[in-house]
Enzyme design. Structure first.
Site, PDB file in Angstrom:
ATOM      1  N   SER A 107       0.865  -1.229  -0.059  1.00  0.00           N
ATOM      2  CA  SER A 107      -0.054  -0.013   0.020  1.00  0.00           C
ATOM      3  C   SER A 107       0.719   1.172  -0.075  1.00  0.00           C
ATOM      4  O   SER A 107       1.543   1.632  -0.999  1.00  0.00           O
ATOM      5  CB  SER A 107      -1.078  -0.048   1.071  1.00  0.00           C
ATOM      6  OG  SER A 107      -1.918   1.103   0.672  1.00  0.00           O
ATOM      7  N   CYS A 121      -1.995  -3.269   3.374  1.00  0.00           N
ATOM      8  CA  CYS A 121      -3.076  -4.353   3.309  1.00  0.00           C
ATOM      9  C   CYS A 121      -2.636  -5.622   4.235  1.00  0.00           C
ATOM     10  O   CYS A 121      -1.408  -5.937   4.377  1.00  0.00           O
ATOM     11  CB  CYS A 121      -3.498  -4.497   2.047  1.00  0.00           C
ATOM     12  SG  CYS A 121      -2.384  -5.428   0.854  1.00  0.00           S
ATOM     13  N   HIS A 141       3.532  14.962   4.925  1.00  0.00           N
ATOM     14  CA  HIS A 141       3.457  15.969   4.678  1.00  0.00           C
ATOM     15  C   HIS A 141       4.184  17.044   5.945  1.00  0.00           C
ATOM     16  O   HIS A 141       3.652  16.709   6.811  1.00  0.00           O
ATOM     17  CB  HIS A 141       1.983  16.632   4.295  1.00  0.00           C
ATOM     18  CG  HIS A 141       1.435  15.858   3.397  1.00  0.00           C
ATOM     19  ND1 HIS A 141       1.459  15.749   2.021  1.00  0.00           N
ATOM     20  CD2 HIS A 141       0.315  14.817   3.672  1.00  0.00           C
ATOM     21  CE1 HIS A 141       0.538  14.822   1.466  1.00  0.00           C
ATOM     22  NE2 HIS A 141      -0.088  14.209   2.619  1.00  0.00           N
TER      23      HIS A 141
END
Length: 120
Positions: free
Chosen positions: A67, A87, A72
């Site tokens: 995944s 996952c 940020h």
């Protein structure tokens, strides 16, 4: 895992306070550390996208076969947001997601401002 017990995976999201600004402005240090995490936890990197902003903040998305890991940073607020999602296709990766997230918290010497877990 049997098909009837399948759970797509754990998505962990954190907002962190980071007092060492260089951690929030050095995308290269984050990438180097992430490569170590990827290797340590036997993950498979599909690709990585990095964008460095004018104020030296950055956004990075690491696409994994399992995944993703995304960050940020906001150095002007001493904060970052991080999300880790793996996952559970072939195995339950819940413990890995929690351990990886904690390793990033330790790397940034961060204080958790907000933390969410989404079982998908």
């Amino acid at each position: 895992m049997t098909p009837t017990s399948y759970s797509p995976g754990l998505h962990k999201l954190v907002t962190l306070q980071v007092n060492e600004i260089e951690h929030l402005t050095s995308s290269n240090n984050f990438i180097v550390f992430s490569e170590k995490i990827i290797s340590k936890y036997n993950l498979e990197k599909v690709g990585i996208i990095t964008h460095n902003f004018e104020n030296d903040s950055f956004t990075i998305a690491i696409c994994l076969k399992e995944s993703h890991i995304c960050i940020h940073t906001w150095p002007e607020f001493n904060q970052l947001t991080l999300d880790v999602y793996l996952c559970n296709y072939l195995q339950d990766n819940t413990a890995k997601v929690k351990a990886i997230t904690q390793e990033y918290i330790d790397f940034f010497k961060a204080i958790i401002l907000k933390e969410s877990e989404i079982n998908r």
